[in-house]
Write an enzyme that holds these catalytic residues in place. Structure first.
Site: not given
Ligand code: ARG
Length: 276
Positions: A165, A259
């Site tokens: 990511h 996150c």
């Protein structure tokens, strides 16, 4: 600056129940009480830095729901709801959609069934959206989202599966500065970053592996996992207040501080507010 609102989800049902990135190994299970303690400590640091935390109710059977960065990409009062690449996480979409709609967001769907993993892969630095693709999100999907919202998108290919990511290797600090791990990008991506972000703080590989880039920025406070002393020194020199908090139980799932959070005013507001 008004208190930024951040969405988090308590790790009640968190665990390593499948393997969808190289960090995850179902035989290296999370220590549940320790994960709860680490999550609470992170929450405490964010509140101390001035954030207001909103909570999404945890759901049994959705262990990665704790990673609210992947809920959506927030732009003003619009939220582009994620469409996860892996079926294991697709069940989260309706919970994120429902929460954001109930909070008053206009929930927009990811166009044409592209994979799109929200603020995990789409981060504003100034008024440009930096968008990670190849591992989880699709480049064309990012472009269509950019057109839908009328914003400039710079796609960055993520070449290393450990940095799957964009928020594992890139973190905007202000409208014109960011932290990044060069090794997660190809030469072209590194040139795009250098040409479009005036001040880049490079993180070394060992600290990148400790999720140094997965930082939460609240005002001048920057919260990261432990194990990033050199980055913290660079941040102090740049006038920030770095805070470390152990998040090892979440690293087992391939995630860390950033996150576990979704900035609800939008990442754009986050960087603009910080740079004033
Ligand atoms: N286990 C989760 C996954 O692989 C971790 C997500 C981390 N989130 C993030 N924004 N980097 O999808």
């Amino acid at each position: 600056m008004s208190s930024p609102r951040i969405l988090m989800c308590p790790p009640t049902h968190y665990g390593i129940h499948y393997e969808i990135n190289p960090w995850m190994n179902t035989e290296r299970q999370a220590d549940h009480p320790l994960a709860q303690e680490q999550w609470r400590a992170l929450r405490g640091h964010l509140v101390a830095a001035g954030a207001t935390i909103e909570e999404l109710a945890p759901v049994d059977g959705l262990p990665d729901l704790v990673f609210t960065a992947n809920a959506a990409m927030v732009f003003g009062r619009k939220a582009v709801i994620s469409h996860f690449k892996h079926p294991q996480r697709q069940g989260e979409e309706e919970h994120f959609r429902r929460w954001l709609a109930a909070d008053g967001f206009e929930a927009l769907e990811t166009p044409n069934q592209f994979s799109f993993e929200g603020a995990g892969d789409a981060l504003f630095c100034g008024d440009t959206l930096f968008a990670g693709y190849r591992q989880r999100s699709d480049a064309l999907g990012h472009q269509q989202i950019g057109e839908m919202l009328g914003i400039r998108v710079l796609p960055l290919e993520l070449i290393d599966s450990y940095y799957y990511h964009l928020d594992t290797c890139f973190c905007p600090l202000t409208a014109d500065s960011a932290i990044y791990f060069p090794g997660a990008f190809d030469d072209y991506g590194q040139r795009v970053l250098a040409a479009n972000v005036p001040t880049l703080i490079a993180v070394e590989e060992e600290e990148a592996r400790s999720f140094a880039c997965n930082a939460v920025v609240v005002g001048r406070t920057v919260v990261t996992n432990v194990g990033c002393p050199h980055l913290h020194e660079q941040l102090r020199n740049a006038g920030f207040t770095p805070v470390e908090t152990p998040l090892g139980e979440f690293v087992k799932a391939g995630g860390s501080a950033k996150c576990l959070t979704l900035r609800l005013e939008g990442e754009d507001a986050a960087v603009w507010a910080n740079s004033t």
